[in-house]
Design a protein around this motif. Structure first.
Motif, mmCIF file in Angstrom:
data_model
loop_
_atom_site.group_PDB
_atom_site.id
_atom_site.type_symbol
_atom_site.label_atom_id
_atom_site.label_comp_id
_atom_site.label_asym_id
_atom_site.label_seq_id
_atom_site.Cartn_x
_atom_site.Cartn_y
_atom_site.Cartn_z
ATOM 1 N N THR B 286 0.827 -1.217 0.000
ATOM 2 C CA THR B 286 0.000 0.000 0.000
ATOM 3 C C THR B 286 0.859 1.263 0.000
ATOM 4 O OG1 THR B 286 -0.187 -0.350 2.371
ATOM 5 C CG2 THR B 286 -2.094 -0.933 1.053
ATOM 6 N N LYS B 290 -0.436 3.748 -2.879
ATOM 7 C CA LYS B 290 -1.150 4.986 -2.551
ATOM 8 C C LYS B 290 -0.512 6.229 -3.181
ATOM 9 C CE LYS B 290 1.150 5.679 1.871
ATOM 10 N NZ LYS B 290 1.090 5.356 3.289
ATOM 11 N N THR B 299 -7.242 2.025 -3.030
ATOM 12 C CA THR B 299 -6.966 2.599 -1.713
ATOM 13 C C THR B 299 -8.221 3.211 -1.111
ATOM 14 O OG1 THR B 299 -6.139 4.528 -2.881
ATOM 15 C CG2 THR B 299 -4.502 3.000 -2.042
ATOM 16 N N ARG B 300 -9.386 2.930 -1.735
ATOM 17 C CA ARG B 300 -10.647 3.412 -1.156
ATOM 18 C C ARG B 300 -11.000 2.577 0.067
ATOM 19 N NH1 ARG B 300 -12.783 4.158 -6.609
ATOM 20 N NH2 ARG B 300 -13.594 2.029 -6.511
ATOM 21 N N ASP B 301 -11.381 3.252 1.125
ATOM 22 C CA ASP B 301 -11.759 2.528 2.338
ATOM 23 C C ASP B 301 -13.152 1.914 2.173
ATOM 24 O OD1 ASP B 301 -9.475 2.978 3.740
ATOM 25 O OD2 ASP B 301 -10.141 4.914 4.510
ATOM 26 N N GLY B 302 -13.370 0.786 2.800
ATOM 27 C CA GLY B 302 -14.702 0.220 2.870
ATOM 28 C C GLY B 302 -15.180 -0.483 1.615
ATOM 29 N N ASP B 303 -14.314 -0.586 0.595
ATOM 30 C CA ASP B 303 -14.692 -1.290 -0.623
ATOM 31 C C ASP B 303 -14.084 -2.693 -0.570
ATOM 32 O OD1 ASP B 303 -15.019 -2.308 -3.128
ATOM 33 O OD2 ASP B 303 -14.472 -0.470 -4.184
ATOM 34 N N ALA B 306 -11.645 -3.575 -3.316
ATOM 35 C CA ALA B 306 -10.344 -2.917 -3.180
ATOM 36 C C ALA B 306 -9.473 -3.692 -2.197
ATOM 37 C CB ALA B 306 -10.526 -1.479 -2.705
ATOM 38 N N GLN B 307 -10.111 -4.103 -1.089
ATOM 39 C CA GLN B 307 -9.368 -4.875 -0.086
ATOM 40 C C GLN B 307 -8.820 -6.156 -0.710
ATOM 41 O OE1 GLN B 307 -8.795 -4.159 3.285
ATOM 42 N NE2 GLN B 307 -7.478 -5.948 3.121
ATOM 43 N N ARG B 310 -5.943 -5.387 -3.081
ATOM 44 C CA ARG B 310 -4.745 -5.015 -2.309
ATOM 45 C C ARG B 310 -4.071 -6.263 -1.762
ATOM 46 N NH1 ARG B 310 -7.709 -0.774 0.146
ATOM 47 N NH2 ARG B 310 -7.852 -1.890 2.122
ATOM 48 N N ASP B 311 -4.890 -7.150 -1.212
ATOM 49 C CA ASP B 311 -4.330 -8.383 -0.656
ATOM 50 C C ASP B 311 -3.721 -9.244 -1.749
ATOM 51 O OD1 ASP B 311 -5.145 -7.532 1.770
ATOM 52 O OD2 ASP B 311 -6.909 -8.827 1.915
#
Lengths: 563, 353
Positions: B286, B290, B299-303, B306-307, B310-311
């Motif tokens: 990240t 970012k 890098t949007r939170d709560g999506d 996206a998580q 990223r993983d």
């Protein structure tokens, strides 16, 4: 050349005809030599970054020569200075501030051992003479800086020896007499300095006479008189004031006997006294101070004004410190003290913006004590200076210390001073101002450059390396004559210099030259006019800002195009 | 007599014997000409501000030149260095087509061989001209064992034509042809492991480098220049336009790509890994993502998507770290922190202590 029938060709390097410099939209790179924080914080005006740079190049003597352009007494200040430079050091946030005082001390000792000569010439025979009152650090520095500016200096000292507070108020465990004598002797041997001992202002010579006989007068009398101290009107009959007690001890080597000692104050004298009394056999020594101890939660303005390592050593030696407290009441048996009542207090902001001391009801407690020593500071001996004093001190209000035309106040006698380094810096500034005054000019210009913050550096390019630690005498082996902190030696000093981040000044690391995509940074063999070895070719610079971002020291900054 | 006077006058002026007409005179060189390095790629080229590829090509030319010739594939590098009638190159340089720089270079090398010259031939291409379009020509060049150094400037998409995805574009990056949106989180497929394919040709030397580590990059170029045979270098070169980061951050972005493990710096000889650059302090992906607009959707939170992506990228980075053994083992002057260290007077890497 054969003419190609198909395709096209261009001569090598012809793109130089196309000036991409006009692509820059808003900003261009410039070299800005910001002040290193150590330099900005140094009361003596040393540029530590500059002399560390000389050491990084391997030239210890050149480093010392640079150092003594500001401070002629590095062997002394390397030992006694509370080193605000180290507190300000940008490296503190990375892996520990540089051990600046250890390196300064090593340079000072090396200069004495090798007999390096001060970079001053003898003044002309007809050069104007300046009178300097007091041969303490401020007076000695003032005389030295007069010499550097082509003036003669005549120092008047009331005592039989030069040194001032360095001799009378600092224990040998911090400043050995051999070092002090060696450095002062070297300074006084410079051509153009005359020292008149046993000559007291107001008794043997007056300010009016000096104004007549000399081109300027620099006053560095120091603070000799104890301030009055009592607690709600009570004063023990056998009161010993801190600095007087310290002086007495250094002259005679003995303290009055006491089992439980309470020292009231918050400076180096108080801590020195605590440690000496403990070593002399007092069972409990307690320091009561209104300030706080250094720690993450303490406001910097509230921290006790003591050399940090001295405080650590004092705690090692078993000195008890009551911070944020004051003596509320003396418990007396007849006119003798048997205890003190202590109350917690703090400096709180008042409605007028100034801090005021607020003691907290319900925090009173009693400590047994058979001696209470006030260490609350001293005032200027007003003899011969009455009309220049405002209360206890000089308050000149400018960095140059001007009190009257051609009369300047220096050092502890100024109400806004309090360190040896501050006195040395005052001496330099007053000498500079006096020199311009004698030449018929106005006050000199102050250096108003910006300071380079830690956020302006790119820490990626620095290797981590731990701070050098000097040898120390362990607490149970400390006596009254041996210096506690030892010498770090040449190898450690040179290695420590390599840790300097060179904040705000060019490191000649080649990053800008290596990383410019447009070949618009040009390296030169000769020094460029700004002192670096790099030029920006603004004909081709597109203003991407890469060089500024990757400059480790913040020496390259992007500024608006119009500037 | 007159000559003597003239000679004295010239000595006065130049401080030494007057130079012969062909001898360069120090007094007349501009500061640019007097730079202590070979300027194979000159200023005035039309690369964007903060171009990683322009920087990489300059660094390669410095350590390869001056006795080199270049065959260049179509791409940003070709376009921005040679807007006719000007050229930023100061060595012989040929551009033919997108797909054939390796083939053109092969011909140039054969010509040099026929003429009995030792001039080294370089072939340059972007990731489009190497991973995709010029791939079969490159494979042929390696197989025929030409004495050529092929350098791929990898900016992970077709930047010249407008940021279309290539087979080098990393997973989950957004491009104009793999836009992030409701359906997909950027590119669906993975970045092609080109280095392993190249290494499978059993060539003497193949390596990856990054503009963030110029000393390491130049060492690899010098090493490849010394080899008589096909060598290959892929250089990670951020593109501020296509990756959507500030132009001043080019080096920082490239450095973080290496430090998180997404772009491993490795050297392979005859197909075997012979050297890697250890990462002193492995950082999470990240930190790399970012900084860039092309990964902004990650890098949007709560999506939850996206998580997941990223993983996924973190897993890819961890895989590289594990496969190549990138995690550093204590301080090493050749690891990611050690090679960047500078001191007064230049980089510390390679300096005798």
């Amino acid at each position: 050349m054969t003419v190609l029938t198909r395709g096209a060709y261009a001569a090598p390097g012809t793109s130089l005809n196309f000036k991409t410099g006009n692509w820059r939209s808003t900003e261009k790179p410039v070299h800005i030599h910001a002040k290193a924080p150590c330099h900005a914080a140094c009361p003596a005006g040393e540029d530590q970054q500059a002399w560390f740079a000389k050491m990084q190049e391997g030239h210890a003597q050149e480093a010392w020569l640079n150092l003594v352009t500001a401070n002629p007494l590095p062997a002394v200040t390397g030992r006694v200075c509370p080193h605000p430079c180290e507190t300000a050091c940008n490296r503190a946030a990375i892996d520990g501030a540089l051990a600046i005082h250890n390196v300064e001390r090593w340079l000072g000792d090396e200069a004495i051992a090798r007999g390096w000569e001060y970079p001053v010439d003898a003044p002309a025979p007809d050069a104007p003479a300046v009178a300097v009152i007091g041969a303490g650090p401020g007076g000695l520095s003032a005389a030295y800086h007069c010499l550097r500016r082509g003036l003669k200096a005549e120092i008047f000292e009331a005592l039989p020896e030069a040194g001032g507070l360095l001799r009378s108020g600092i224990p040998r465990t911090r400043l050995p007499r051999e070092t002090l004598n060696a450095e002062i002797e070297r300074l006084l041997a410079l051509p153009g300095i005359t020292l008149r001992l046993h000559t007291r202002l107001g008794r043997d010579v007056s300010l009016d006479e000096l104004n007549q006989s000399h081109a300027a007068v620099l006053l560095a009398p120091g603070c000799q008189e104890s301030k009055h101290w009592d607690v709600q009107g009570a004063v023990p009959s056998d009161l010993h004031e801190g600095l007087a007690l310290l002086r007495e001890f250094m002259d005679h080597g003995a303290f009055p006997e006491a089992r439980n000692v309470v020292v009231h104050g918050g400076g180096n004298t108080a801590v020195d006294l605590c440690r000496l009394m403990k070593r002399a056999g007092s069972e409990h020594v307690t320091l009561i101070t209104a300030s706080g101890l250094p720690g993450p939660g303490t406001d910097p303005d509230d921290i006790i004004n003591v050399v940090p390592r001295e405080l650590e050593e004092a705690l090692e030696e078993g000195i008890e410190i009551l911070d944020h407290a004051t003596v509320n009441r003396l418990i007396m048996k007849g006119s003798k003290v048997t205890g003190v009542e202590v109350v917690s207090l703090k400096k709180e902001p008042g409605s007028d913006g100034r801090k005021r001391r607020v003691s907290f009801e319900g925090t009173e407690r009693v400590l047994p004590a058979d001696m209470v020593i006030p260490c609350i500071g001293e005032r200027v001996d007003p003899e011969g200076l009455n009309h220049l004093l405002d209360g206890n001190y000089f308050w000149p209000g400018t960095p140059w210390g001007k009190l009257e035309d051609g009369v300047y106040g220096i050092g502890d006698a100024r109400g806004d001073r309090g360190t040896v380094a501050g006195a040395i810096g005052d001496g330099a500034k007053a000498a500079e101002a006096a020199a311009t005054y004698i030449a018929g000019g106005q006050d000199p210009q102050l250096d108003t450059r910006e300071e380079m913050p830690a956020a302006g550096l790119n820490p990626v390019y620095y290797a981590l390396s731990p701070r050098a630690e000097p040898p120390k005498v362990p607490p149970d082996a400390r006596d009254f004559g041996t210096e506690i902190e030892g010498d770090i030696g040449r190898d450690a000093a040179m290695a420590e210099a390599q840790r300097c981040l060179s904040c705000g000044n060019c490191l000649a690391c080649d990053n800008c030259w290596t990383l410019c995509p447009d070949n618009a940074v040009i390296k030169t063999q000769e020094l460029a006019s700004d002192g670096s070895h790099y030029l920006f070719d603004l004909d081709y610079c597109k203003g991407c800002g890469l060089c500024a971002h990757e400059c480790p020291t913040g020496y390259i900054q992007m500024v608006p195009e119009t500037a | 007599m007159q000559d003597q006077a003239r000679l004295a006058e010239l000595r006065q002026k130049f401080g030494r014997e007057p130079a012969a007409p062909t001898e360069p005179r120090p007094g007349e060189r501009t500061p640019r000409e007097a730079q202590p390095r070979f300027r194979g790629l000159e200023s005035g080229h039309r690369a964007c501000q903060g171009c990683g590829e322009a920087l990489a090509a300059r660094l390669v030319m410095e350590s390869a030149g001056p006795d080199v010739m270049v065959a260049n594939a179509t791409g940003c590098l070709e376009v921005f260095t040679t807007p006719w009638p000007q050229s930023a190159w100061r060595v012989p340089w040929i551009h033919s087509l997108f797909e054939n720089s390796a083939a053109v270079a092969s011909g140039m090398e054969a010509a040099m061989k026929a003429k009995g010259k030792n001039t080294k031939v370089l072939a340059f291409g972007g990731d489009g001209g190497t991973y995709d379009i010029g791939f079969q020509a490159l494979s042929g060049m390696l197989e025929r064992y030409h004495n050529i150094l092929y350098v791929c400037y990898d900016n992970e998409a077709y930047m010249n034509t407008g940021i279309q995805r290539s087979s080098s574009t990393p997973h989950a990056a957004t491009t104009t042809t793999s836009p992030a949106g409701k359906e997909r989180m950027g590119k669906r497929h993975l970045k092609k492991d080109l280095l392993s394919i190249i290494a499978a040709h059993h060539i003497p030397y193949a390596a990856s480098a990054s503009v963030a580590y110029p000393q390491d990059l130049q060492r690899k170029v010098r090493y490849a220049m010394g080899i008589d045979g096909p060598t290959f270098l892929v250089v990670h070169s951020p593109c501020p336009l296509g990756w959507r980061h500030a132009s001043a951050l080019t080096i920082e972005v490239a450095r973080k790509a290496v430090e998180c493990g997404l772009f491993p710096l490795v050297e392979l000889e005859r197909g075997a890994v012979t050297n890697i650059m250890p990462i002193r302090q492995v950082r999470p992906v990240t930190d790399y993502l970012k900084l860039q607009g092309r990964f902004a959707h990650l890098t949007r939170d709560g999506d939850p998507r996206a998580q997941e992506e990223r993983d996924h990228l973190q897993a890819l980075a961890d895989y590289n770290i594990q496969v190549f053994g990138l995690a550093g083992d204590g301080d090493d002057p050749a690891d990611t922190a050690g090679v960047t260290t500078v001191g007064r007077g230049g980089p510390l890497a390679g300096r005798a202590s």
